[in-house]
Write an enzyme that holds these catalytic residues in place. Structure first.
Site, PDB file in Angstrom:
ATOM      1  N   PHE A 119      47.031 -37.322 -28.180  1.00  0.00           N
ATOM      2  CA  PHE A 119      46.162 -38.392 -28.687  1.00  0.00           C
ATOM      3  C   PHE A 119      45.172 -37.772 -29.679  1.00  0.00           C
ATOM      4  CE2 PHE A 119      42.642 -41.459 -28.330  1.00  0.00           C
ATOM      5  CZ  PHE A 119      43.347 -42.643 -28.494  1.00  0.00           C
ATOM      6  N   ASP A 158      45.272 -33.665 -19.818  1.00  0.00           N
ATOM      7  CA  ASP A 158      44.707 -34.996 -19.971  1.00  0.00           C
ATOM      8  C   ASP A 158      45.611 -35.985 -19.233  1.00  0.00           C
ATOM      9  OD1 ASP A 158      43.886 -37.528 -20.835  1.00  0.00           O
ATOM     10  OD2 ASP A 158      43.131 -36.718 -22.731  1.00  0.00           O
ATOM     11  N   TYR A 182      39.697 -46.869 -17.480  1.00  0.00           N
ATOM     12  CA  TYR A 182      39.866 -48.254 -17.960  1.00  0.00           C
ATOM     13  C   TYR A 182      41.317 -48.603 -18.234  1.00  0.00           C
ATOM     14  CZ  TYR A 182      39.527 -45.539 -22.289  1.00  0.00           C
ATOM     15  OH  TYR A 182      39.696 -44.578 -23.250  1.00  0.00           O
ATOM     16  N   LYS A 183      42.218 -47.620 -18.197  1.00  0.00           N
ATOM     17  CA  LYS A 183      43.635 -47.898 -18.453  1.00  0.00           C
ATOM     18  C   LYS A 183      44.279 -48.357 -17.146  1.00  0.00           C
ATOM     19  CE  LYS A 183      43.721 -45.040 -22.582  1.00  0.00           C
ATOM     20  NZ  LYS A 183      43.837 -43.704 -23.146  1.00  0.00           N
ATOM     21  N   ARG A 190      54.736 -51.123 -27.959  1.00  0.00           N
ATOM     22  CA  ARG A 190      54.475 -50.443 -26.693  1.00  0.00           C
ATOM     23  C   ARG A 190      54.180 -51.458 -25.593  1.00  0.00           C
ATOM     24  NH1 ARG A 190      49.333 -46.378 -25.917  1.00  0.00           N
ATOM     25  NH2 ARG A 190      48.218 -48.332 -26.161  1.00  0.00           N
TER      26      ARG A 190
HETATM   27  C1  LIG Z   1      42.839 -43.336 -24.203  1.00  0.00           C
HETATM   28  C2  LIG Z   1      42.772 -41.892 -24.528  1.00  0.00           C
HETATM   29  C3  LIG Z   1      41.572 -41.303 -24.975  1.00  0.00           C
HETATM   30  C4  LIG Z   1      40.345 -42.123 -25.251  1.00  0.00           C
HETATM   31  O1  LIG Z   1      39.170 -41.409 -25.089  1.00  0.00           O
HETATM   32  P1  LIG Z   1      37.793 -42.192 -24.915  1.00  0.00           P
HETATM   33  O2  LIG Z   1      36.742 -41.169 -25.104  1.00  0.00           O
HETATM   34  O3  LIG Z   1      37.796 -42.820 -23.560  1.00  0.00           O
HETATM   35  O4  LIG Z   1      37.742 -43.253 -25.986  1.00  0.00           O
HETATM   36  C5  LIG Z   1      41.550 -39.923 -25.165  1.00  0.00           C
HETATM   37  N1  LIG Z   1      42.662 -39.176 -24.948  1.00  0.00           N
HETATM   38  C6  LIG Z   1      43.824 -39.715 -24.543  1.00  0.00           C
HETATM   39  C7  LIG Z   1      45.006 -38.847 -24.296  1.00  0.00           C
HETATM   40  C8  LIG Z   1      43.916 -41.087 -24.332  1.00  0.00           C
HETATM   41  O5  LIG Z   1      45.073 -41.625 -23.945  1.00  0.00           O
END
Ligand SMILES: *Cc1c(COP(=O)(O)O)cnc(C)c1O
Length: 396
Positions: A113, A183, A208-209, A355
């Protein structure tokens, strides 16, 4: 514990006439969350004000919530804490890891990400001689050369749902003398990840996911017990101090996972997370994983039986997928808007990925059959080919 998915489904506020396949991005509202948040605001903040930190347990909550998440990711008790956002927790874990090795190469993959890669770039811009090296996801094992100090990976690819072999890569990293930062953004509440079994050094994720704690909910961080009392917290805020209320001039890191706390916890968001975890407390992750694999296989079969214009972007083998199914389609953005207009909510990820998140807590096989019918209808009859479906919103 055998998970009763009929019961879990009843715990969520469904959107009327919508099949919600975006719980991998923002989970649905747990019914109890609204009342829990209202209680925190009205009965706690409203009647206790400052004394809520002690009387309502606001200060202790990040650790208690961390332990409940810890069960879902296979962490030892007392080694997970919640707070901040995931990007910040990535930075913190990575910064801590730089203190545990003299090597200056951070290895990640090109499927990671962007925020994780950006945070790594930002961190190393403050340090001398570091390199962020990215390779294709299937090249990671070969890229573990003797100069790699830190391996920073996201277990499940946000676009394709491809799942890294976390056990094998962590083992390979260890053999190579490399610290691991995992992560779990698309793993917590989605896969049967087990941080202690694989012996990860650090793990981070968001709530939140798949965990359904709502927009802006805090992140979590896990530190392996062998590093818990020595890891350098880097973000040396007062609530990670050994004695925050001594108000010493000099920083001294707290004991264990407490040192990974930074500042004032998001009390109202924590209330929503608390309600979301009341559902997860009744769930066995092995059951969720089994249901997720079966539902995902079912969805792929139902879509492919109705159209051959979508190309599966996710691994076909369920064992190598997280809890989402993605397809390539050149007009994916417009097609997703058309699908959403017909009540199936998924999302689009550039350049061409449609997705769909699979969340067994509130999605059934019948929902997925119906969704496949609607998706195939849009694709087979070019229903996406209208100007209004080309307009891009700020959030895709
Ligand atoms: C959703 C996601 C994020 C988002 O980070 P936030 O700081 O919560 O906005 C970061 N890394 C990955 C791998 C994600 O899937």
């Amino acid at each position: 514990m055998a998970t009763d998915f009929e019961w879990t489904r009843q715990q969520f506020t469904a959107l009327p006439d919508v099949i919600y396949l975006d719980g991998n991005s923002l989970g649905l509202l747990p019914k109890q969350a609204a009342a829990r948040v209202a209680r925190t605001v009205t009965d706690e903040w409203g009647t206790m004000a400052i004394s809520g930190w002690n009387r309502a347990g606001w200060m202790a909550a990040p650790r208690q919530l961390g332990d409940r998440i810890g069960r879902l990711i296979g962490a030892e008790p007392d080694h997970v804490v919640v707070g901040d956002t995931l990007s910040i927790k990535v930075y913190q874990a990575l910064a801590a890891a730089t203190r545990m090795t003299d090597r200056k190469v951070i290895l990640s993959d090109t499927g990671n990400f962007p925020s994780d890669l950006y945070m790594a770039e930002g961190l190393i811009s403050l340090l001398d001689g570091y390199e962020l090296r990215t390779v294709a996801p299937d090249q990671v094992a070969q890229a573990l050369t003797p100069d790699v100090g830190i391996l920073m990976l996201t277990e499940v690819d946000y676009r394709t749902g491809r799942r890294h072999d976390m056990a094998a890569l962590t083992q390979a990293a260890q053999t190579n003398g490399t610290i691991t930062v995992w992560d779990l953004a698309h793993s917590a509440g989605a896969t049967d990840v087990n941080v202690s079994a694989v012996d990860a050094d650090f793990a981070v994720g968001c709530t939140y996911k798949f965990l359904n704690a709502g927009p802006g909910a805090p992140a979590f961080i896990y530190v392996n017990p062998r590093h818990a009392d020595t890891a350098h917290p880097a973000l040396s805020g007062w609530l990670g101090h050994k004695a925050p209320f001594a108000f010493d001039q000099a920083y001294a890191a707290g004991d264990g996972i407490d040192r990974m706390r930074v500042g004032t916890p998001p009390v109202i968001q924590n209330a929503a997370l608390d309600a979301a975890l009341d559902v997860w407390d009744q769930v066995d992750m092995a059951d969720v994983r089994a249901a997720s694999m079966a539902l995902s296989d079912h969805f792929i079969a139902e879509v492919e039986a109705r159209t051959n214009q979508l190309t599966l972007a996710s691994p076909r083998d369920a064992a190598q997928r997280g809890s989402q199914v993605s397809f390539h389609f050149a007009e994916g953005y417009a097609a997703m808007q058309a699908v959403i207009a017909r009540g199936v909510v998924g999302d689009f990820r550039a350049p061409d990925i449609m997705r769909f998140g699979i969340t067994p807590l509130y999605i059934t096989a019948d929902d997925l059959t119906r969704a496949a019918e609607i998706i195939a209808d849009v694709i087979e009859h070019d229903l996406w080919d209208r100007p209004e479906y080309q307009i891009r919103n700020a959030v895709t």
